[in-house]
Design a protein around this motif. Sequence first.
Motif: not given
Length: 339
Positions: A207-212, A257-262
């Motif tokens: 859940e925390s990852r999905e939020k990120r 890399l799913a929660d990487s802005l780049d």
Amino acid sequence: MAKTYIRAEDLLKLLKISSQELIEIEKFFDAIPDDEWELEEGKDYRVVSSNGAREYTQSGAYTLARYLEATKKLSFWDSLKEWFLHTREKIRKSFVRKKILDNCASLMRRSDQYWVSQADAVAIFGTNIQTLRRMAECTQKSDRPLIKGQHYQEFIDEGGIFYSLEGIYRLSLAFSTELTLKNRRDECRDVGEEISPQVSDIIKLIESREKRISKCKEEAKRRDKKTCLVTGQKPDRYHRFNLAAHHLYSSSAYPHLADSLDNIITISEEVHTRFHREFMSGTGKPCTPDDFIKFVQQYYPENSNVIIWLEGQRRKLGQQEPLGKRNNHVLYLPLSRVI
């Protein structure tokens, strides 16, 4: 999943024993085959040098921790400290929790229960399919039998038999009474006690990852001024369209890399659909920054600025290797599978 090994130097620090103590324990374990305490080469450890130095699997480390917990005499102050901190119990159970974490990529929620595949149950218990089936048969003679639909079920679409967490617990009771080796009985009993709290912690991490990821997508849209970087268009009162946050390295094949802005670019839904359906021939196909650069060159060659920007993102992200199916990890499961 491939075995992970713990270096003897790290294990000594964790168990707070000397190297000589570890050597003496190894000799004791090796002296009498098939007794109550045993370490099996290939399963519990591997020899890494010509002088006999070993590295341990989680199962081997668990056995050593359990042996120390059961046999090491403590001074009064050590006993007092142990009473307050339960250090050895925590260390012992941490090996079991890590084993569950590394071997439950099949985790899913159905009918208000969590389930793991039979193959993952085999890995978590550190056994084989024949022994697992024998333990399942043993439960049928106990006061806590496995009931189809509640404790095990065959899910055709998932490829076979799954066990619920209560089913895993009931299997652990059978293991803890039927196996010969004491350390294995204890380890399997700990699996039954730790499976539910560990799965609960895993769900929180997913859940925390999905939020990120969601937060990162919104940050990317703000960074890109809510404009499609490929067409240069921005939705307004006369020209309305939805914006998508596209992963340059696809989140399915490169979940790290799913929660990487780049790794995210803002584009219109129309461009997004065109890339996946027309250029990649399917929404489920894994993609990379190179694919998106080729897409822009082919369909929007006039936008040289975005190609320069994409080249910069590709250099920042570097060359990445996709995760194969065998390397799937439970923490990369989509939230929809476990809620």
